[in-house]
Each structure stands twice: as C-alpha cells, then as structure tokens.
Design a protein around this motif. Structure first.
Motif, mmCIF file in Angstrom:
data_model
loop_
_atom_site.group_PDB
_atom_site.id
_atom_site.type_symbol
_atom_site.label_atom_id
_atom_site.label_comp_id
_atom_site.label_asym_id
_atom_site.label_seq_id
_atom_site.Cartn_x
_atom_site.Cartn_y
_atom_site.Cartn_z
ATOM 1 N N ILE A 156 78.308 59.694 43.194
ATOM 2 C CA ILE A 156 79.396 60.606 42.838
ATOM 3 C C ILE A 156 78.835 61.956 42.388
ATOM 4 C CG2 ILE A 156 81.306 60.994 41.241
ATOM 5 C CD1 ILE A 156 81.667 57.923 41.153
ATOM 6 N N GLU A 157 77.827 61.915 41.527
ATOM 7 C CA GLU A 157 77.228 63.146 41.024
ATOM 8 C C GLU A 157 76.576 63.955 42.140
ATOM 9 O OE1 GLU A 157 77.540 64.475 38.230
ATOM 10 O OE2 GLU A 157 78.078 62.931 36.784
ATOM 11 N N ALA A 158 76.054 63.262 43.168
ATOM 12 C CA ALA A 158 75.364 63.948 44.265
ATOM 13 C C ALA A 158 76.321 64.551 45.283
ATOM 14 C CB ALA A 158 74.413 62.970 44.972
ATOM 15 N N ALA A 159 77.605 64.217 45.197
ATOM 16 C CA ALA A 159 78.561 64.666 46.211
ATOM 17 C C ALA A 159 78.648 66.179 46.250
ATOM 18 C CB ALA A 159 79.929 64.055 45.936
ATOM 19 N N GLN A 160 78.621 66.715 47.458
ATOM 20 C CA GLN A 160 78.712 68.161 47.640
ATOM 21 C C GLN A 160 79.415 68.464 48.954
ATOM 22 O OE1 GLN A 160 74.670 69.563 47.690
ATOM 23 N NE2 GLN A 160 74.160 68.516 49.585
ATOM 24 N N PRO A 161 80.018 69.645 49.058
ATOM 25 C CA PRO A 161 80.620 70.066 50.325
ATOM 26 C C PRO A 161 79.548 70.529 51.294
ATOM 27 C CG PRO A 161 80.838 71.790 48.694
ATOM 28 C CD PRO A 161 80.192 70.625 47.990
ATOM 29 N N GLY A 162 79.970 70.896 52.482
ATOM 30 C CA GLY A 162 79.028 71.465 53.449
ATOM 31 C C GLY A 162 78.290 70.409 54.244
ATOM 32 N N GLY A 163 77.087 70.783 54.715
ATOM 33 C CA GLY A 163 76.315 69.916 55.587
ATOM 34 C C GLY A 163 75.977 68.593 54.934
ATOM 35 N N MET A 164 76.013 67.530 55.717
ATOM 36 C CA MET A 164 75.754 66.198 55.186
ATOM 37 C C MET A 164 74.936 65.397 56.179
ATOM 38 S SD MET A 164 79.578 64.591 55.669
ATOM 39 C CE MET A 164 79.007 62.913 55.575
ATOM 40 N N ASP A 165 74.151 64.470 55.650
ATOM 41 C CA ASP A 165 73.285 63.660 56.487
ATOM 42 C C ASP A 165 74.073 62.516 57.113
ATOM 43 O OD1 ASP A 165 70.936 63.116 57.730
ATOM 44 O OD2 ASP A 165 69.843 62.499 55.939
ATOM 45 N N GLU A 166 73.492 61.909 58.143
ATOM 46 C CA GLU A 166 74.113 60.789 58.845
ATOM 47 C C GLU A 166 73.057 59.746 59.171
ATOM 48 O OE1 GLU A 166 77.536 62.362 61.709
ATOM 49 O OE2 GLU A 166 75.852 63.768 61.618
ATOM 50 N N GLY A 167 73.505 58.606 59.658
ATOM 51 C CA GLY A 167 72.587 57.544 60.056
ATOM 52 C C GLY A 167 72.367 56.560 58.929
ATOM 53 N N SER A 168 71.097 56.265 58.627
ATOM 54 C CA SER A 168 70.740 55.251 57.625
ATOM 55 C C SER A 168 70.650 55.880 56.236
ATOM 56 C CB SER A 168 69.426 54.580 58.018
ATOM 57 O OG SER A 168 69.583 53.867 59.219
ATOM 58 N N VAL A 169 71.803 56.269 55.722
ATOM 59 C CA VAL A 169 71.893 56.865 54.390
ATOM 60 C C VAL A 169 73.092 56.267 53.667
ATOM 61 C CG1 VAL A 169 70.745 59.053 54.921
ATOM 62 C CG2 VAL A 169 73.199 58.812 55.350
ATOM 63 N N GLY A 170 73.034 56.278 52.320
ATOM 64 C CA GLY A 170 74.143 55.799 51.524
ATOM 65 C C GLY A 170 74.508 54.364 51.847
ATOM 66 N N GLY A 171 75.798 54.082 51.836
ATOM 67 C CA GLY A 171 76.257 52.742 52.157
ATOM 68 C C GLY A 171 75.896 52.294 53.551
ATOM 69 N N GLY A 172 75.600 53.229 54.442
ATOM 70 C CA GLY A 172 75.246 52.887 55.819
ATOM 71 C C GLY A 172 73.790 52.533 56.030
ATOM 72 N N THR A 173 72.988 52.514 54.967
ATOM 73 C CA THR A 173 71.539 52.363 55.110
ATOM 74 C C THR A 173 71.146 51.128 55.897
ATOM 75 O OG1 THR A 173 71.145 53.563 53.049
ATOM 76 C CG2 THR A 173 69.368 52.150 53.846
ATOM 77 N N GLY A 174 71.755 49.984 55.608
ATOM 78 C CA GLY A 174 71.352 48.737 56.257
ATOM 79 C C GLY A 174 72.275 48.264 57.356
ATOM 80 N N MET A 175 73.103 49.131 57.906
ATOM 81 C CA MET A 175 74.132 48.711 58.849
ATOM 82 C C MET A 175 73.680 48.806 60.310
ATOM 83 S SD MET A 175 76.267 47.813 56.629
ATOM 84 C CE MET A 175 76.539 48.101 54.881
ATOM 85 N N ASN A 176 74.388 48.036 61.166
ATOM 86 C CA ASN A 176 74.106 47.986 62.604
ATOM 87 C C ASN A 176 75.399 48.200 63.381
ATOM 88 O OD1 ASN A 176 71.211 46.793 62.346
ATOM 89 N ND2 ASN A 176 72.500 45.395 61.157
ATOM 90 N N CYS A 177 75.280 48.756 64.568
ATOM 91 C CA CYS A 177 76.466 49.058 65.366
ATOM 92 C C CYS A 177 76.143 48.838 66.840
ATOM 93 C CB CYS A 177 76.903 50.502 65.106
ATOM 94 S SG CYS A 177 78.464 50.967 65.870
ATOM 95 N N TYR A 178 76.900 47.974 67.491
ATOM 96 C CA TYR A 178 76.666 47.622 68.896
ATOM 97 C C TYR A 178 75.237 47.123 69.128
ATOM 98 C CZ TYR A 178 81.204 49.655 69.910
ATOM 99 O OH TYR A 178 82.559 49.912 69.935
#
Length: 365
Positions: A156-178
């Motif tokens: 929550i404290e790290a939340a910011q507007p603007g550019g944001m990362d994608e892929g294996s970050v945050g809650g998505g770190t250990g996730m798989n798709c297709y």
C-alpha cells in the motif's frame, strides 16, 4: 504508449502485433487519474515465490472516499473478500489487495492496520477490505506463512501513479498462465464520449488457462507452442486451473450497476486469449469508478446530508466502455505473459517463459 515496463521488460506490442482500441499514454490502469499500484515481491531462497499487489482507487490521502463499484464471478473457485458489502452499498472505499490463496488473512489484517494507523478517522466504524487471490503453490511454498500483514502495508505504501512493472511482481510473482510464466499485467483504453474523453484501465493477475487453449490476436497458437510444458505434467495441477483476478478502473461517471456490467464483460476479454473457464479456476472481477467523489458515503448516517447526487453515463452510451474492457483485458493478459522470464521455484518446479520470438514468427505468418 510504452513498449516496455519501467524495468525494461518487453510488453506485448513490442512484438509488432496490432490490437484494437486506443490505449492511454501508459497503456496501464494507472492511466486513470488518481489510481496507484504498489507491489511487495518475495523471492527468497529456492522455495518462496510470492507477493502482494495493492491497487488504490484514489491517492493515499483520499483513499477512504468511496467509489461506485460492482463485481462479478465467472467461476467461484476463488476468493474476493468484501464483495457482499459492495453488492449492498455499491461502494468501494479502501485499497484493493491481490495475493496468493493462503495469504488472504494477513493481507486483510494489513489493510485494517494501515487504515487504523494512517487514516484513523476511517477506522472508527467498520472496515471490510477487498482482498483477492490466485494460487501459486506450484512455484511457491504456499503453506509457509511467508506473507505477513506488514507485507500488505508495504505494498500500500509503495503504491504510486504512472509507470508500473508487470510479469513476476507483487501478487503475480509465483503465477502461471497457459502453462507459461504468468502474473501481473495491465492495459488501458481511451473512450470518447461527446465532448469528453475517459479512460478504462485494467489490472490482471493471470494464473489460468491450459496451453492448448492459448490464442493470441485471434490466432490459436497453443498447439504450436505445446512443447516444454512441465506444469501440465505435474500430477497435482489440472490444466486450466489456478484462477484469475481482474480489477477495472475508470474515471467515467458510472452507477454501481454499470460498474457491475463492466465486470461482467471481463470474460469476453479472457476468452479472446483462449480460455473456456476451468472449474478449478476462481475467476472473480471488480470494477470501480473514481467519478462522483463525495457521493456514496456508506458509513453511519450523516444528519447534514439528506440526499446524494450521482452523474452517470446514459445506459444507451455504455457500449464503448464495454469494448474498452474487453480489449484491455485481452492485452493485459498478453502483457503478463510477455513481460516474463523462466522461473524455478519450490522443489525445482519450473515455469517456462513465453517464447516471444517463436510467437512473433507464428503471428507474422
């Protein structure tokens, strides 16, 4: 519009493939004014691959100001807390957190602790945070209680507007798709409405789909990319299982029922990527509007406020917003797949990266 994330990861459009609709300047949920995203990412030794994503509908100082909101579940094998109150009140007024299946409790506690400390006026009544999850137990020691309330607070404290990362970050770190490395993805679309322009932004935690289903830009590619699929051979997982959480934000003025209608369009965007919706996938979606700030005060009665007013898009003009949701969801999933590399996690389990060059060759044919 960016072709890579702030950390240099490629996004889907870097493959040279066109998709419909007009993206916002960052092609992200943070194109919606006031919306901020923060991550806590945990990659520890060879067994921890997890994290927390925080989405703030409004800036930190205004986070308790309600937004019109609605939600929808395509398949209920998953969790999103706080939804019964959204159904009742039509309002969302706290950070939205996304994590792994067994970390919902610590994240829920983390939201409460953050509000009680940082926005104590908002903790005098009751708090019903929205915390959603997808399962990362293939790569992550999901039963190890590695996520604690302070990890949620840090996101929550790290939340910011603007550019944001994608892929294996945050809650998505250990996730798989297709059957490839999945995780966090985002996209946006600009919608013209009379003299106005509004933005629809989408965030996806992508952890769903069987390899054979994968469809990209209308072209079935799953069979052509069927090799190197260790997840499908793993005895515990079922192809297509895992779950997907989608959060939709817009600055267009909408009724709560219209937010629900936007959430109901998410499966159409997911279907463009090939999924048919596995029984073992919790597919749960949330939509909110940041317009009409100051309305929908769903706390205890305010004697000085006899009525509230809502300005909203006429239902007869809602279709372009539906299209924006469908297009953004499709691209957000593709971004989550593209902005990734192979990951090895607990017990040596491996999730291969989407072979970007092979995919581009298939699509260009």
């Amino acid at each position: 519009m960016t072709l890579s994330t702030p950390t240099g990861k490629p996004r889907f459009r870097s493959l040279g493939v066109k998709l419909p609709g007009q993206p916002g300047p960052g092609n992200a949920i943070t194109d919606v004014p006031g919306v901020a995203v923060g991550y806590t990412t945990l990659v520890i030794d060879d067994h921890v691959r997890t994290g927390v994503t925080a989405i703030l509908p409004r800036p930190h100082a205004d986070v308790a100001h309600p937004c019109a909101a609605g939600w929808y579940s395509l398949n209920g094998n998953g969790e999103m807390t706080g939804t019964t109150w959204i159904t009742e009140s039509g309002a969302l007024s706290l950070p939205v957190l996304i994590t792994n299946t067994h970390a919902v409790g610590p994240c829920h506690r983390g939201v409460v602790d953050w509000v009680a400390t940082e926005r104590p006026d908002g903790a005098h009544e009751w708090l019903l945070p929205v915390v959603a999850e997808t399962w990362d137990g293939y790569l992550n020691d999901i039963n190890g209680s590695h996520i604690q309330p302070w990890h949620a607070i840090a996101a929550i404290e790290a939340a910011q507007p603007g550019g944001m990362d994608e892929g294996s970050v945050g809650g998505g770190t250990g996730m798989n798709c297709y059957g490839f490395k999945g995780g966090s993805g985002t996209a946006s679309r600009v919608v013209a409405h009379g003299r106005h322009e509004y933005t629809v932004g989408v965030f996806v935690q992508a952890n769903f789909g069987a390899r054979r289903e994968l469809t990209v830009a209308g072209i079935p590619v799953g069979d052509a990319l069927a090799d190197d699929n260790p997840l499908e051979d793993w005895s515990v997982a079922r192809p297509g299982a895992g779950s997907v959480i989608v959060v939709i934000a817009t600055d267009a003025p909408l009724l709560p029922g219209q937010c629900t209608a936007l959430a109901r369009r998410v499966p159409l965007g997911l279907a463009r990527t090939g999924t048919t919706g596995s029984h073992f996938s919790g597919d749960v979606f949330l939509a909110f509007s940041t317009a009409n700030e100051g309305a929908l005060t769903s706390g205890f009665p305010h004697p000085e406020k006899e009525f509230e007013d809502l300005r909203f898009i006429p239902w007869s003009h809602i279709d372009p917003f539906y299209a924006a949701v469908v297009q953004s969801v499709e691209e957000a999933v593709l971004n989550a797949l593209t902005a990734n590399e192979t990951m090895i996690g607990r017990e040596g389990h491996r999730s291969p990266a989407l072979p970007r060059e092979r995919l581009a060759t298939l699509l260009n044919r």
